[in-house]
Design an enzyme around this catalytic site. Structure first.
Site, mmCIF file in Angstrom:
data_model
loop_
_atom_site.group_PDB
_atom_site.id
_atom_site.type_symbol
_atom_site.label_atom_id
_atom_site.label_comp_id
_atom_site.label_asym_id
_atom_site.label_seq_id
_atom_site.Cartn_x
_atom_site.Cartn_y
_atom_site.Cartn_z
ATOM 1 N N THR A 116 0.820 -1.220 0.000
ATOM 2 C CA THR A 116 0.000 0.000 0.000
ATOM 3 C C THR A 116 0.851 1.267 0.000
ATOM 4 O O THR A 116 1.982 1.277 0.524
ATOM 5 C CB THR A 116 -0.900 0.004 1.267
ATOM 6 O OG1 THR A 116 -1.524 1.284 1.400
ATOM 7 C CG2 THR A 116 -0.102 -0.244 2.533
ATOM 8 N N TYR A 140 -1.624 0.127 10.349
ATOM 9 C CA TYR A 140 -1.911 -0.597 9.107
ATOM 10 C C TYR A 140 -0.700 -0.508 8.168
ATOM 11 O O TYR A 140 -0.186 -1.516 7.679
ATOM 12 C CB TYR A 140 -3.170 -0.017 8.438
ATOM 13 C CG TYR A 140 -3.334 -0.467 7.017
ATOM 14 C CD1 TYR A 140 -3.585 -1.800 6.724
ATOM 15 C CD2 TYR A 140 -3.210 0.440 5.954
ATOM 16 C CE1 TYR A 140 -3.710 -2.227 5.407
ATOM 17 C CE2 TYR A 140 -3.339 0.027 4.645
ATOM 18 C CZ TYR A 140 -3.586 -1.305 4.379
ATOM 19 O OH TYR A 140 -3.700 -1.718 3.072
#
Ligand code: UFG
Length: 329
Positions: A116, A140
């Protein structure tokens, strides 16, 4: 080629499974169905199992004998990760550790990882190159970066071929109307806008209109999930033992939240209430990919990612009978 697709019953996983099947490969979906949906796992066998469970992984690998792994299975809500970081490290890092160990036991040498742009944190320069410092600002992003570090070291130690694909903002849906984004709860801007247009939500809140951007709202690089899926199929063809690459996947162009609102109104022909609210914690003002490396190494560039096409396919999916959330308010 047989490909184990962990998280293949999720949003990006299901689109990648479809694309693999279209290229003549056999996707074997491995998913615990905690956030994925059985109905989205329709392009090959489904094994229900948890990626942190070594016995379940070994059983799936010995039953299906995949030659490669595409690893999506992970928790992906930034806000939740701030509240429960241990959950993110256990699932995302623990799952990747278990999967790498299972890959080694099963002699699977090719690994494509769902990473990501959250690994970059607040970038010092936009568009973002892969060489820019990775400084995630939430658990995250930290958990995904930890997985990348494991894959880099494991590729060197064990001769694996690993590719980490750093997505910018995945959006849109397959035009066939059978698969799409179905998060519950939903936190992403485009599905929330379209739920407002469909009358399933009272309106849409813009999180901050005082950023240092042309219209004051945040800029993101929205990429159609079909383009994203194609990049995974191409990444499987990157060969070479003991090789690790991190590659950005984006269009190289940004759109503001206000541009999303305008596009949602134009595509749906519906008006809905929009109001500016305070900034959401942890949102960088602008995240746009430099996607040159993806072109060089994968021969890939976004081809289906106009905002109009993203919004149109996402709108069709909002109203599709196959959408697991279709009948929910
Ligand atoms: N936004 C709103 N209102 C909403 C929801 C979002 O204004 O109700 C704004 C956000 O502030 C942001 C933009 O719309 O500026 C996009 O937000 P999303 O939640 O759709 O996506 P993010 O950019 O926050 O997150 C995405 C991925 C994450 C990943 C992150 C960074 O969903 O997994 O990009 O790469 F961590």
């Amino acid at each position: 080629m047989k490909v184990l697709v962990t998280g293949g019953a999720g949003y990006i996983g299901s689109h990648t499974a479809k694309r693999l099947a279209e290229h003549g490969h056999t996707p074997i979906t491995f998913d615990n169905l905690s956030t994925g949906h059985r109905a989205l796992a329709r392009f090959g066998p489904l094994v229900v199992g948890d990626v942190t469970d070594p016995a379940a992984l070994d059983a799936a690998i010995s039953a299906h004998r995949p030659e490669a792994i595409v690893h999506f299975a992970a928790l992906s809500q930034v806000g939740e990760s701030m509240q429960r970081p241990e959950l993110y490290f256990r699932n995302n890092v623990g799952g990747t550790v278990a999967l790498v160990e299972a890959a080694l036991r099963g002699r699977i040498g090719t690994f494509v990882f769902s990473s990501t742009a959250a690994t970059y944190g607040i970038p010092s320069h936009v568009p973002i190159l892969e060489t820019q410092a990775v400084q995630p600002i939430n658990p995250y992003g930290e958990s995904k970066l930890a997985c990348e570090m494991l894959l880099r070291s494991a590729s060197a130690a064990h001769g694996l071929s690993c590719t980490a694909l750093r997505y910018f903002n995945a959006a849109g849906a397959d035009p066939g109307g059978l698969i799409g984004e179905a998060h519950d709860p939903e936190t992403h801007a485009i599905p929330l806008l379209l739920m407002a247009a469909a009358g399933k939500r009272a309106g849409f809140a813009i999180f901050g209109d005082d950023y240092d951007t042309p219209d004051g709202t945040c800029i993101r690089d929205y990429l159609h999930v079909t383009d994203l899926a194609e990049a995974h199929v191409r990444a499987l063809t990157l060969s070479g033992a003991a090789r690790f690459e991190a590659i950005n996947l984006g269009t190289g162009h940004g759109q503001s939240v206000r541009e999303l609102v305008d596009a949602a109104r134009a595509v749906t022909g519906r008006d809905f209430r929009v109001e500016a609210r305070p900034r959401r914690a942890g949102d960088p003002p602008s995240l746009v990919a430099d996607a040159g490396k993806a072109l060089d190494l994968l021969g890939w560039k976004a081809e289906h990612s106009s905002l109009d096409h993203i919004m149109r396919t996402a709108w069709d999916w909002t109203n599709a009978p196959a959408n697991p959330l279709h009948n929910r308010g």
